[in-house]
Design an enzyme around this catalytic site. Structure first.
Site, mmCIF file in Angstrom:
data_model
loop_
_atom_site.group_PDB
_atom_site.id
_atom_site.type_symbol
_atom_site.label_atom_id
_atom_site.label_comp_id
_atom_site.label_asym_id
_atom_site.label_seq_id
_atom_site.Cartn_x
_atom_site.Cartn_y
_atom_site.Cartn_z
ATOM 1 N N HIS A 68 61.570 -35.617 46.381
ATOM 2 C CA HIS A 68 62.633 -34.786 47.245
ATOM 3 C C HIS A 68 63.627 -34.425 46.314
ATOM 4 C CE1 HIS A 68 65.837 -34.156 49.998
ATOM 5 N NE2 HIS A 68 65.119 -34.458 51.228
ATOM 6 N N THR A 142 50.080 20.506 50.010
ATOM 7 C CA THR A 142 49.899 19.737 51.334
ATOM 8 C C THR A 142 48.322 19.452 51.409
ATOM 9 O OG1 THR A 142 49.377 21.675 52.692
ATOM 10 C CG2 THR A 142 51.723 21.011 52.780
ATOM 11 N N HIS A 143 47.994 18.183 51.775
ATOM 12 C CA HIS A 143 46.857 17.728 51.426
ATOM 13 C C HIS A 143 46.349 17.773 50.079
ATOM 14 C CE1 HIS A 143 46.520 17.315 55.946
ATOM 15 N NE2 HIS A 143 47.123 18.596 55.936
ATOM 16 N N SER A 265 41.752 2.279 23.743
ATOM 17 C CA SER A 265 41.290 1.876 22.490
ATOM 18 C C SER A 265 40.056 2.429 22.039
ATOM 19 C CB SER A 265 40.887 0.139 23.048
ATOM 20 O OG SER A 265 39.999 0.566 24.008
ATOM 21 N N LYS A 270 43.784 10.221 24.364
ATOM 22 C CA LYS A 270 44.062 9.952 25.647
ATOM 23 C C LYS A 270 45.833 9.638 25.758
ATOM 24 C CE LYS A 270 42.244 9.407 29.093
ATOM 25 N NZ LYS A 270 41.496 8.295 29.492
ATOM 26 N N GLU A 277 51.354 3.922 36.553
ATOM 27 C CA GLU A 277 50.366 3.041 37.171
ATOM 28 C C GLU A 277 50.925 1.624 37.331
ATOM 29 O OE1 GLU A 277 47.000 3.758 34.700
ATOM 30 O OE2 GLU A 277 46.650 5.566 35.724
#
Length: 435
Positions: A68, A142-143, A265, A270, A277
């Site tokens: 407890h 749009t879309h 890596s 990149k 993300e």
């Protein structure tokens, strides 16, 4: 939450050390109220007030036997009290949830104040960025497909207002979670006077609960978690814009890329939107808290402890994660790289197809039926899609074949991107006033 995503100020709010500090504070306030009313000896207050909070390790050691946590805490704290006999009046007339829910209310409001300060900074960052780009022409989509000309500041303004609304929801939720319940075993004040609850609430700058059966009903805490989830999701909406804009084929936006930073890596070229993300991933963590916390609203026969284990995980994790998300998103906006030339090039990449809506209305206003005008403009647009021939050329060819006269001067006037955003002034006035 793991240390990787925990900022120090918010981490301290949810630390065991701070929790036990708050438990000592709540118990001391109750004891002081009892002493002031003459219900307990006045000379026990100072020894209890001076007793240092127990260590988390000592509480955990005792809890191995008691099973407890509150009793373990009270025993460990009594061991720190000189004379120990003064501790006999601690927790007088209280039940565990009186302590737990009241201290939790303090943690929730402390955490909220940290979040609100960071939310203010995000709103300001979005506002300032939007105003700085009120004239940065881009294509509206749009879309995911090019639609009509727009400005980047318009999209940012939408996100700024969403962030402000989300902040204001959290501010309202703070008021509802900031409640004190010191009402005894089943909430009837059977062994504790209601004046104690009022005194503790005043000392903590909170409000007495409207009612409690022992625990405070979890609807307000559910609202608080939902407010965090909305904030987290608005952060994700900001990040999603950057993730889309940083795609090689789009290349209109990009995260700041520091000296010495690596993107892959295996592939030295990149530059990935890693912050965006991370925001997207962590927003899922906050949204995941809504249902488990909400399921703590219905408890068996007024009160069980099924909510307790859930909240030990999801309340700290939600607050810590939202704190980190606000920090990440603000930094993302403040350091965002905007390629205005690329935005303009993308806008012009479809050979004028983005002007079909204005041309359609121009033909209708010139006397054509909407059906005939739409058919003419669409046929010219489809030819441009398929051939790459500029829209004005295919339109001219189709109009000649149909015997429709075109006002080239008028087309020059309406086929300008600036014409499409001329009415956004009031929106940016509202944005400038946002705080």
């Amino acid at each position: 939450m793991i240390e990787r995503y925990t900022l120090p100020e918010m981490g301290r709010v949810w630390s065991d050390a701070h929790k036990y500090e708050l438990w000592c504070r709540v118990e001391t306030l109750v004891l002081e109220a009892h002493a002031a009313a003459g219900r307990v000896p006045a000379d026990v207050v100072e020894p209890v007030r001076d007793a240092p909070p127990p260590s988390a390790e000592r509480v955990a050691e005792i809890e191995e036997t008691t099973q407890h946590d509150v009793i373990a805490f009270l025993t460990a704290w009594a061991d720190n009290t000189e004379p120990r006999s003064a501790a006999a009046f601690v927790h007088h007339g209280m039940t565990s949830s009186d302590l737990l829910d009241t201290a939790l209310a303090v943690q929730l409001t402390e955490a909220t104040d940290i979040l609100l300060a960071k939310a203010d900074r995000l709103v300001a960052a979005l506002r300032d960025h939007g105003l700085a780009h009120r004239g940065t022409i881009k294509v509206g989509r749009t879309h995911g497909v090019h639609a009509e000309p727009d400005v980047w500041g318009h999209r940012v303004a939408d996100l700024a207002f969403a962030a402000a609304r989300s902040r204001d929801r959290l501010r309202a939720a703070r008021e509802r979670v900031g409640v004190v319940a010191i009402s005894g075993a089943v909430g009837t004040y059977s062994l504790i006077d209601p004046s104690v609850e009022v005194a503790v609430a005043e000392a903590l700058d909170l409000q007495p609960a409207d009612a409690s059966t022992q625990v405070v009903l979890r609807d307000s805490i559910s609202e608080w978690v939902s407010a965090l989830a909305i904030i987290a999701t608005v952060c994700e909406a900001v990040a999603l814009e950057v993730r889309h804009g940083q795609r090689t084929e789009v290349r209109e936006l990009s995260e700041a890329f520091g000296s010495g930073q690596k993107g892959s890596s295996a592939m030295p070229h990149k530059k990935n939107p890693i912050r965006s993300e991370r925001i997207a991933g962590l927003a899922r963590v906050v949204r995941a808290a809504i249902v488990p916390v909400m399921e703590g609203i219905p408890l068996w026969h007024e009160r069980d402890i099924s909510h307790s284990s859930t909240e030990r995980v999801f309340l700290p994790d939600s607050a810590i994660t939202t704190d980190y998300l606000l920090h990440l998103t603000t930094g993302l906006v403040e350091n965002l790289v905007v390629d205005a030339e690329r935005m303009r090039a993308n806008l012009e990449s479809t050979g004028g197809l983005i002007y079909t809506s204005s041309v359609l209305l121009e033909l209708v206003e010139g006397g054509q039926s909407r059906e005939d005008a739409y058919a003419l403009v669409q046929s010219a647009a489809m030819e441009t899609w398929n051939s790459g021939v500029p829209f004005r050329s295919t339109l001219r060819s189709r109009a000649d074949a149909s015997g429709v006269a075109l006002d080239e001067g008028r087309l020059d006037e309406i086929c300008r991107p600036e014409q499409y955003v001329a009415n956004l002034g009031p929106l940016f006035d509202r944005l400038a006033a946002l705080s």
